[in-house]
Enzyme design. Structure first.
Site, mmCIF file in Angstrom:
data_model
loop_
_atom_site.group_PDB
_atom_site.id
_atom_site.type_symbol
_atom_site.label_atom_id
_atom_site.label_comp_id
_atom_site.label_asym_id
_atom_site.label_seq_id
_atom_site.Cartn_x
_atom_site.Cartn_y
_atom_site.Cartn_z
ATOM 1 N N ASN A 164 -5.224 7.029 -6.267
ATOM 2 C CA ASN A 164 -6.093 8.224 -5.956
ATOM 3 C C ASN A 164 -5.439 9.673 -6.160
ATOM 4 O O ASN A 164 -5.042 10.363 -5.443
ATOM 5 C CB ASN A 164 -6.334 8.423 -4.281
ATOM 6 C CG ASN A 164 -5.111 8.424 -3.352
ATOM 7 O OD1 ASN A 164 -4.107 7.963 -3.699
ATOM 8 N ND2 ASN A 164 -5.258 8.900 -2.357
ATOM 9 N N LYS B 212 -9.286 -0.462 -6.160
ATOM 10 C CA LYS B 212 -9.378 -0.054 -4.663
ATOM 11 C C LYS B 212 -10.621 0.537 -4.385
ATOM 12 O O LYS B 212 -11.142 1.512 -5.168
ATOM 13 C CB LYS B 212 -8.215 1.009 -4.499
ATOM 14 C CG LYS B 212 -8.192 1.860 -3.253
ATOM 15 C CD LYS B 212 -7.687 1.062 -2.185
ATOM 16 C CE LYS B 212 -7.907 1.885 -0.823
ATOM 17 N NZ LYS B 212 -6.693 2.459 -0.465
ATOM 18 N N ASP C 17 1.345 2.796 3.579
ATOM 19 C CA ASP C 17 0.336 4.023 3.357
ATOM 20 C C ASP C 17 1.214 5.001 3.340
ATOM 21 O O ASP C 17 0.574 6.088 3.708
ATOM 22 C CB ASP C 17 -0.744 3.960 4.379
ATOM 23 C CG ASP C 17 -1.778 4.830 3.894
ATOM 24 O OD1 ASP C 17 -1.930 5.401 2.977
ATOM 25 O OD2 ASP C 17 -2.413 5.224 5.061
ATOM 26 N N HIS D 182 -4.350 -0.804 5.975
ATOM 27 C CA HIS D 182 -4.126 0.194 7.007
ATOM 28 C C HIS D 182 -5.076 0.054 8.211
ATOM 29 O O HIS D 182 -5.601 0.951 8.793
ATOM 30 C CB HIS D 182 -3.757 1.536 6.768
ATOM 31 C CG HIS D 182 -4.951 2.106 5.578
ATOM 32 N ND1 HIS D 182 -6.230 2.077 5.930
ATOM 33 C CD2 HIS D 182 -5.114 3.113 4.600
ATOM 34 C CE1 HIS D 182 -6.886 2.690 5.056
ATOM 35 N NE2 HIS D 182 -6.167 3.432 4.053
ATOM 36 N N HIS E 16 2.742 14.634 1.321
ATOM 37 C CA HIS E 16 2.331 15.948 1.414
ATOM 38 C C HIS E 16 3.207 16.977 1.774
ATOM 39 O O HIS E 16 4.062 16.769 2.616
ATOM 40 C CB HIS E 16 0.938 15.763 2.464
ATOM 41 C CG HIS E 16 0.155 15.043 2.171
ATOM 42 N ND1 HIS E 16 -1.001 15.414 1.331
ATOM 43 C CD2 HIS E 16 -0.533 13.929 2.594
ATOM 44 C CE1 HIS E 16 -1.951 14.426 1.169
ATOM 45 N NE2 HIS E 16 -1.646 13.295 1.995
ATOM 46 N N LEU F 151 -5.638 9.076 7.884
ATOM 47 C CA LEU F 151 -6.487 8.281 7.887
ATOM 48 C C LEU F 151 -6.592 6.842 7.760
ATOM 49 O O LEU F 151 -5.729 6.838 6.446
ATOM 50 C CB LEU F 151 -7.582 9.178 7.195
ATOM 51 C CG LEU F 151 -8.384 10.514 7.479
ATOM 52 C CD1 LEU F 151 -9.226 11.254 6.471
ATOM 53 C CD2 LEU F 151 -9.020 10.053 8.811
ATOM 54 N N HIS G 241 1.563 5.359 -1.527
ATOM 55 C CA HIS G 241 1.288 6.540 -2.587
ATOM 56 C C HIS G 241 2.419 7.172 -3.020
ATOM 57 O O HIS G 241 3.294 7.710 -2.332
ATOM 58 C CB HIS G 241 0.419 7.400 -1.576
ATOM 59 C CG HIS G 241 -0.764 7.105 -0.846
ATOM 60 N ND1 HIS G 241 -1.908 7.077 -1.771
ATOM 61 C CD2 HIS G 241 -1.010 6.355 0.252
ATOM 62 C CE1 HIS G 241 -3.182 6.611 -0.903
ATOM 63 N NE2 HIS G 241 -2.154 6.212 0.069
ATOM 64 N N LEU G 242 2.333 7.202 -4.194
ATOM 65 C CA LEU G 242 3.546 7.756 -5.114
ATOM 66 C C LEU G 242 3.387 9.396 -5.630
ATOM 67 O O LEU G 242 3.978 10.062 -6.017
ATOM 68 C CB LEU G 242 4.354 6.957 -5.950
ATOM 69 C CG LEU G 242 5.066 5.700 -5.593
ATOM 70 C CD1 LEU G 242 5.238 4.847 -6.898
ATOM 71 C CD2 LEU G 242 6.149 6.203 -4.720
ATOM 72 N N ARG G 243 1.925 9.513 -5.778
ATOM 73 C CA ARG G 243 1.479 10.694 -6.660
ATOM 74 C C ARG G 243 2.021 10.559 -8.152
ATOM 75 O O ARG G 243 2.312 9.438 -8.457
ATOM 76 C CB ARG G 243 1.903 11.920 -6.045
ATOM 77 C CG ARG G 243 1.844 12.019 -4.306
ATOM 78 C CD ARG G 243 0.337 12.143 -3.836
ATOM 79 N NE ARG G 243 0.468 11.987 -2.422
ATOM 80 C CZ ARG G 243 -0.771 11.478 -1.727
ATOM 81 N NH1 ARG G 243 -1.356 10.678 -2.238
ATOM 82 N NH2 ARG G 243 -0.789 11.819 -0.333
ATOM 83 N N HIS H 221 -10.688 0.783 1.647
ATOM 84 C CA HIS H 221 -10.216 2.062 2.702
ATOM 85 C C HIS H 221 -11.341 1.645 3.517
ATOM 86 O O HIS H 221 -12.583 2.030 3.455
ATOM 87 C CB HIS H 221 -10.197 3.336 2.101
ATOM 88 C CG HIS H 221 -9.965 4.137 3.323
ATOM 89 N ND1 HIS H 221 -9.126 4.877 3.377
ATOM 90 C CD2 HIS H 221 -10.775 4.634 4.244
ATOM 91 C CE1 HIS H 221 -8.917 5.930 4.551
ATOM 92 N NE2 HIS H 221 -10.217 5.999 4.979
ATOM 93 N N HIS I 260 0.955 -1.147 -0.008
ATOM 94 C CA HIS I 260 -0.007 -0.006 0.001
ATOM 95 C C HIS I 260 1.058 1.414 0.116
ATOM 96 O O HIS I 260 1.521 1.580 1.096
ATOM 97 C CB HIS I 260 -0.875 0.051 1.256
ATOM 98 C CG HIS I 260 -1.871 1.107 1.239
ATOM 99 N ND1 HIS I 260 -3.064 0.883 1.646
ATOM 100 C CD2 HIS I 260 -1.583 2.503 1.046
ATOM 101 C CE1 HIS I 260 -3.734 2.276 1.413
ATOM 102 N NE2 HIS I 260 -2.732 3.090 1.067
ATOM 103 N N ALA J 174 -4.686 14.743 5.335
ATOM 104 C CA ALA J 174 -4.466 13.514 5.988
ATOM 105 C C ALA J 174 -3.254 12.633 5.159
ATOM 106 O O ALA J 174 -3.370 12.680 4.072
ATOM 107 C CB ALA J 174 -5.430 12.438 6.200
HETATM 108 C C1 NCD Z 1 -3.812 8.897 2.136
HETATM 109 C C2 NCD Z 1 -3.229 9.992 0.971
HETATM 110 O O1 NCD Z 1 -2.665 10.985 1.605
HETATM 111 O O2 NCD Z 1 -3.479 9.874 -0.209
HETATM 112 N N1 NCD Z 1 -3.687 9.510 3.217
HETATM 113 C C3 NCD Z 1 -4.120 9.053 4.381
HETATM 114 O O3 NCD Z 1 -4.105 9.752 5.437
HETATM 115 N N2 NCD Z 1 -3.693 7.571 4.624
HETATM 116 C C4 NCD Z 1 -4.878 8.289 1.679
HETATM 117 C C5 NCD Z 1 -5.458 7.073 2.292
HETATM 118 O O4 NCD Z 1 -4.793 6.071 2.275
HETATM 119 O O5 NCD Z 1 -6.457 7.238 3.115
HETATM 120 ZN ZN ZN Z 2 -3.196 5.030 1.461
#
Ligand code: NCD
Ligand code: ZN
Length: 345
Positions: free
Chosen positions: A41, A99, A248, A174, A252, A219, A15-17, A136, A13, A264
């Site tokens: 996302n 997802k 996760d 998560h 940011h 989150l 996030h790379l953007r 999620h 899990h 988050a």
């Molecule tokens: C994640 C994100 O920033 O994309 N944020 C988080 O708080 N975990 C999204 C997610 O996995 O809920």
């Molecule tokens: Zn996530």
């Protein structure tokens, strides 16, 4: 034990953007992980197999040619996802999962699913084709307290999905509560869960005592030490193959976190395996780290274990207080604190 060798881990899990942000962070995961499930996302979200393919290409292009890191793509389910979208995903080698974001549940979830019934035909196709559903697991009902949203989701939604799709592979992502741990252990179906380093190493006191700490906000939100954090530590270190690594890690920039309405997400890719080692060592269970980090995930997804190995050494180092993030700065998890384990190869 001052040195351990592990099969190279995977992150189930991540996030790379995209664009410059992705370029700033992807190397950190690639240095530690063999593969990672890449969260869809983005804005706009990765809704089709074709978009997932293009996104995968973008990630691979930003890695050095010597890197063996493999991004495993996931589709973003919406109210309009059809069984045809799933069929396309099945024939697209880059796509490994889909997802479910309940609409409004987290960062970039506005296009998510408003009612689980809207994706039942997609879930039917996923069950038939063996495509894992990544969840999620939080309700968005404003009446439900934010600390209860995972437990209510399990009771009101997940349990129904599990019963209606007994052969669907599901990963509850998560997890943060003892309720989730107990549900996953008791469930006889193909249900597993990922656990993040921050939910193992922190609880809501870290976020809220002695001043509000936005870099601990994610989150699902951090829960109580007792019983929740303790249950997560016990589950992760138990050797039960239903629990495996998923950071996760979510980049940011500082300004967006340190704000009147901070977003988050906690970034942990800089030291993912070291953070997990800290948690496992704290429980006297460092010898169970390899199963959690490198074996149970691929087994659940039906993929081979990585061939490469990594070595961790007990030699303390201080996590930097920031990293550069596309012209801005990012505050990583454990910033300024010491970690006892270090990845040396
Ligand atoms: C994640 C994100 O920033 O994309 N944020 C988080 O708080 N975990 C999204 C997610 O996995 O809920
Ligand atoms: Zn996530």
């Amino acid at each position: 034990m001052n040195r351990i060798n592990l099969i190279k881990p995977d992150d189930w899990h991540l996030h790379l953007r995209s664009g410059q942000i992705m370029k700033s962070v992807v190397g950190m995961s690639a240095a530690q992980m063999g593969r990672a499930i890449i969260m869809p996302n983005l804005t706009p979200p990765i809704k089709s197999a074709r978009q997932a393919q293009a996104y995968c290409k973008e990630i691979l292009k930003s890695l050095p040619t010597t890197s063996s890191f493999k991004p495993l793509m996931a589709l973003y389910l919406t109210d309009n996802t059809t069984s045809k979208d799933i069929a396309e995903a099945v024939t697209t080698p880059e796509v490994y999962a889909a997802k479910l974001y309940p609409a409004g549940s987290t960062t970039n979830s506005d296009n998510g699913v408003t009612n689980i019934a809207n994706i039942y035909s997609a879930l039917e196709a996923m069950q038939k084709e063996g495509v894992p559903l990544l969840v999620h697991g939080e309700v968005t009902d404003p009446e439900v307290d934010v600390f209860d949203r995972e437990s209510v989701f399990i009771e009101k939604i997940l349990d129904r999905v599990v019963k209606d799709f007994p052969d669907l592979k599901i990963v509850l992502e998560h997890i943060t509560t003892k309720d989730a741990v107990d549900y996953v252990i008791d469930c006889k179906n193909n249900l597993a869960a990922t656990i993040t380093p921050h939910h193992l190493l922190a609880n809501r006191n870290h976020m809220l005592v002695g001043g509000i700490k936005p870099h601990y906000y994610c989150l699902p939100v951090l829960k109580r030490q007792n019983p929740d954090q303790k249950a997560l530590l016990k589950a992760a270190t138990s050797g039960n193959p239903k629990f495996f690594l998923g950071t996760d890690s979510a980049p940011h920039d500082r300004e967006k976190k340190e704000s009147a309405c901070g977003c988050a997400g906690i970034f942990s890719a800089h030291a993912a395996i070291e953070l997990y080692a800290e948690a496992f060592d704290g429980e006297g269970a460092i010898e169970r780290l390899e199963g959690f980090a490198s074996i149970f995930g691929p087994d659940f997804y039906g993929l081979p274990h990585n061939q490469e190995k990594i070595t961790l050494e007990k030699s303390p180092w201080r996590v930097p207080d920031h990293y550069e993030l596309a012209g801005s700065k990012l505050t990583p998890f454990f910033a300024g604190f010491e970690l006892s384990w270090r990845l040396i190869s």
